[in-house]
Design an enzyme around this catalytic site. Structure first.
Site, PDB file in Angstrom:
ATOM      1  N   ASP A 164      22.890  29.338 -30.582  1.00  0.00           N
ATOM      2  CA  ASP A 164      23.426  28.342 -29.664  1.00  0.00           C
ATOM      3  C   ASP A 164      24.192  29.104 -28.581  1.00  0.00           C
ATOM      4  OD1 ASP A 164      24.568  25.786 -28.742  1.00  0.00           O
ATOM      5  OD2 ASP A 164      26.407  26.566 -29.620  1.00  0.00           O
ATOM      6  N   ASP A 214      27.809  26.759 -33.758  1.00  0.00           N
ATOM      7  CA  ASP A 214      29.182  26.373 -34.086  1.00  0.00           C
ATOM      8  C   ASP A 214      29.338  24.892 -34.393  1.00  0.00           C
ATOM      9  OD1 ASP A 214      28.694  26.001 -31.159  1.00  0.00           O
ATOM     10  OD2 ASP A 214      30.681  25.109 -31.264  1.00  0.00           O
ATOM     11  N   ASP A 250      26.950  27.497 -25.944  1.00  0.00           N
ATOM     12  CA  ASP A 250      28.337  27.054 -25.784  1.00  0.00           C
ATOM     13  C   ASP A 250      29.048  26.976 -27.131  1.00  0.00           C
ATOM     14  OD1 ASP A 250      28.041  26.660 -22.974  1.00  0.00           O
ATOM     15  OD2 ASP A 250      27.040  24.752 -23.378  1.00  0.00           O
TER      16      ASP A 250
END
Length: 219
Positions: free
Chosen positions: A8, A169, A10
């Site tokens: 990922d 995250d 961001d």
């Protein structure tokens, strides 16, 4: 055997919350709405824009959600062209992890809710674009946790779900990995809590960046 590590962006590769929060606030102000608190905005990082707006304004209709998404894009573009964008730094140690995984024989990819343009800007700014063999964005796929972008990354890299690790995250990343049959590796320096990552199906969770390489390599 081709091993693929898909990241990922961001909250995993870069700390981008400041720009996202400002662009979201401006989109709401343009629509004449009170912006949500930043804690709520951070929770939708990783989703595609329309889906994010559905969560932030659950009482709104489809037209409003699409308008807010369009206004967000316009706000972000205006920030970029005016030089207002705050630097989105790589999390400390991430560049070393990418280099080490590549040296270990892993192919690398990105699956993100960012646009093609936004992702290209970030990767170029940090000089890491050439690390990745596949880049999947919200411009060409349904929002996470739909596994479409992860399946596309696996296909482009020539890997299989069983030899792929998805690193992210948020619970959306973990659920996407599970849906694709890939290994789900959570990280704690982003925007969702450890218990949320676990509940969404994380196989392991890295609490520090240096630990990430070892957890991915264990896949």
């Amino acid at each position: 055997m081709i091993r693929l590590a898909v990241f990922d962006c961001d909250g995993t590769l870069v700390d981008s919350q400041a720009n996202i929060c400002v662009a979201c606030e401006r989109a709401f102000e343009t629509a004449g709405l009170v912006p949500p608190p930043r804690a709520a905005i951070r929770r939708i990082v990783g989703l595609s824009l329309v889906e994010a707006m559905q969560i932030l304004v659950p009482q709104g209709d489809e037209a409003l959600h699409r308008t807010l998404a369009t206004d967000y894009k316009a706000a972000f573009h205006a920030m970029r062209t005016s030089g207002e964008l705050i630097e989105e730094p790589l999390f400390e140690g991430i560049a070393d992890v990418l280099a080490t995984l590549a040296d270990d024989g892993w192919r690398l990819g990105v699956a993100t809710g960012k646009s093609d343009r936004g992702l290209a800007h970030v990767l170029a700014a940090h000089g890491i674009a050439d690390r990745f063999v596949t880049l999947q964005t919200a411009d060409r796929h349904p929002s996470k946790p739909d596994p479409a972008m992860l399946f596309a990354a696996i296909r482009e890299a020539g890997a299989t779900p069983a030899t792929t690790a998805m690193i992210g995250d948020t619970s959306y990343d973990m659920a996407m990995a599970r849906a694709a049959g890939a290994r789900a590796v959570g990280v704690t320096w982003g925007y969702h809590a450890v218990d949320e990552l676990a509940e969404a199906g994380a196989d392991v969770v890295a609490e520090t960046v240096p630990a990430l390489r070892h957890l991915v390599s264990a896949a």
